[in-house]
Design a protein around this motif. Structure first.
Motif, PDB file in Angstrom:
ATOM      1  N   VAL A 155     -19.264 -19.287  31.746  1.00  0.00           N
ATOM      2  CA  VAL A 155     -18.683 -19.041  30.177  1.00  0.00           C
ATOM      3  C   VAL A 155     -19.432 -18.086  28.979  1.00  0.00           C
ATOM      4  N   ALA A 156     -18.498 -17.322  28.849  1.00  0.00           N
ATOM      5  CA  ALA A 156     -19.063 -16.480  27.591  1.00  0.00           C
ATOM      6  C   ALA A 156     -17.876 -16.658  26.433  1.00  0.00           C
TER       7      ALA A 156
ATOM      8  N   ARG B 187     -14.077 -19.647  25.728  1.00  0.00           N
ATOM      9  CA  ARG B 187     -12.915 -20.351  25.232  1.00  0.00           C
ATOM     10  C   ARG B 187     -11.497 -20.177  24.315  1.00  0.00           C
ATOM     11  N   LYS B 188     -10.529 -20.140  25.331  1.00  0.00           N
ATOM     12  CA  LYS B 188      -9.332 -20.040  24.513  1.00  0.00           C
ATOM     13  C   LYS B 188      -8.249 -20.397  25.164  1.00  0.00           C
ATOM     14  N   GLY B 189      -7.275 -21.703  24.763  1.00  0.00           N
ATOM     15  CA  GLY B 189      -6.853 -22.684  25.436  1.00  0.00           C
ATOM     16  C   GLY B 189      -6.839 -23.119  26.696  1.00  0.00           C
ATOM     17  N   ASN B 190      -6.743 -22.765  27.983  1.00  0.00           N
ATOM     18  CA  ASN B 190      -6.764 -23.174  29.240  1.00  0.00           C
ATOM     19  C   ASN B 190      -7.349 -21.817  29.773  1.00  0.00           C
ATOM     20  N   SER B 191      -7.807 -20.798  29.377  1.00  0.00           N
ATOM     21  CA  SER B 191      -8.804 -19.840  29.228  1.00  0.00           C
ATOM     22  C   SER B 191      -9.772 -19.848  29.535  1.00  0.00           C
ATOM     23  N   LEU B 192     -10.761 -18.899  30.180  1.00  0.00           N
ATOM     24  CA  LEU B 192     -11.976 -19.698  30.210  1.00  0.00           C
ATOM     25  C   LEU B 192     -12.135 -17.688  30.705  1.00  0.00           C
ATOM     26  N   GLY B 193     -13.229 -16.965  29.943  1.00  0.00           N
ATOM     27  CA  GLY B 193     -14.450 -15.636  30.658  1.00  0.00           C
ATOM     28  C   GLY B 193     -15.289 -16.047  30.584  1.00  0.00           C
ATOM     29  N   ILE B 194     -15.781 -15.855  31.881  1.00  0.00           N
ATOM     30  CA  ILE B 194     -17.181 -16.145  32.121  1.00  0.00           C
ATOM     31  C   ILE B 194     -17.874 -14.679  32.952  1.00  0.00           C
ATOM     32  N   SER B 195     -19.100 -14.698  33.342  1.00  0.00           N
ATOM     33  CA  SER B 195     -19.672 -13.590  33.823  1.00  0.00           C
ATOM     34  C   SER B 195     -20.651 -14.007  34.964  1.00  0.00           C
ATOM     35  N   TRP B 196     -20.950 -13.332  35.784  1.00  0.00           N
ATOM     36  CA  TRP B 196     -21.597 -13.626  37.021  1.00  0.00           C
ATOM     37  C   TRP B 196     -22.800 -13.455  36.575  1.00  0.00           C
ATOM     38  N   THR B 197     -23.920 -14.817  36.992  1.00  0.00           N
ATOM     39  CA  THR B 197     -25.029 -14.977  37.029  1.00  0.00           C
ATOM     40  C   THR B 197     -25.365 -14.947  38.369  1.00  0.00           C
ATOM     41  N   SER B 198     -27.150 -14.665  38.266  1.00  0.00           N
ATOM     42  CA  SER B 198     -27.398 -14.837  40.108  1.00  0.00           C
ATOM     43  C   SER B 198     -28.297 -16.023  39.957  1.00  0.00           C
ATOM     44  N   GLU B 199     -28.668 -17.026  39.080  1.00  0.00           N
ATOM     45  CA  GLU B 199     -28.889 -18.015  39.465  1.00  0.00           C
ATOM     46  C   GLU B 199     -27.879 -19.334  39.732  1.00  0.00           C
ATOM     47  N   PRO B 200     -27.782 -20.823  40.391  1.00  0.00           N
ATOM     48  CA  PRO B 200     -27.295 -21.311  40.723  1.00  0.00           C
ATOM     49  C   PRO B 200     -27.487 -22.385  38.656  1.00  0.00           C
ATOM     50  N   PRO B 201     -26.036 -23.157  38.612  1.00  0.00           N
ATOM     51  CA  PRO B 201     -25.694 -24.201  37.987  1.00  0.00           C
ATOM     52  C   PRO B 201     -27.396 -25.326  37.968  1.00  0.00           C
ATOM     53  N   ALA B 202     -27.898 -25.479  36.587  1.00  0.00           N
ATOM     54  CA  ALA B 202     -28.504 -26.156  37.102  1.00  0.00           C
ATOM     55  C   ALA B 202     -28.139 -27.854  37.299  1.00  0.00           C
ATOM     56  N   GLY B 203     -28.976 -28.176  38.404  1.00  0.00           N
ATOM     57  CA  GLY B 203     -29.292 -29.481  39.693  1.00  0.00           C
ATOM     58  C   GLY B 203     -28.848 -28.867  40.816  1.00  0.00           C
ATOM     59  N   PRO B 204     -28.214 -29.186  41.381  1.00  0.00           N
ATOM     60  CA  PRO B 204     -28.475 -28.820  42.789  1.00  0.00           C
ATOM     61  C   PRO B 204     -27.423 -28.084  43.367  1.00  0.00           C
ATOM     62  N   GLY B 205     -26.270 -27.831  42.354  1.00  0.00           N
ATOM     63  CA  GLY B 205     -25.619 -26.861  42.551  1.00  0.00           C
ATOM     64  C   GLY B 205     -24.382 -27.405  43.320  1.00  0.00           C
TER      65      GLY B 205
END
Length: 123
Positions: free
Chosen positions: A68-69, A71-89
């Protein structure tokens, strides 16, 4: 108003699913635009999402790791990452093709759909 973005934005209306909490939790979303660097998503306002998650596009059978880059209301700006989220994904982490390849595929599909719509209007 002129758009001063560094990356070309492609407006979309694609159904998506966000996976988080080690793949145990998920929520539907709408992908409103795509760039090579990220996307804008619409999510239910009542959902508390972590700062990193996996975005899955069921219609395309594709996954993206995202952070997440803004947040505004029900909108999110996201950026792509090469790494999976923390944990097993999530279960969809096995997709290895680059974002550019997936974006090019989506662009070809949009162009094809536009041509089909233009052909219908000519009839």
């Amino acid at each position: 108003m002129k758009d001063r973005r560094a990356l070309l934005r492609h407006r979309t209306f694609i159904q998506g699913r966000i996976y988080f909490n080690n793949g145990l939790s998920s929520v539907d979303c709408i992908v409103r635009d795509l760039t090579e660097g990220g996307s804008k998503l619409e999510v239910p306002e009542t959902v508390a999402l972590p700062d990193a998650f996996e975005l899955f596009l069921p219609n395309k059978d594709e996954s993206f790791h995202a952070k997440v880059a803004w947040r505004k209301g029900n909108s999110l700006g996201i950026s792509w990452t090469s790494e999976p989220p923390a944990g097993p994904g999530g279960e969809h982490a096995d997709v290895q093709s680059s974002f550019a390849d997936r974006l090019a595929k989506l662009e070809r599909e949009v162009a094809s759909l536009k041509k089909r719509l233009e052909g219908q209007h000519e009839l």
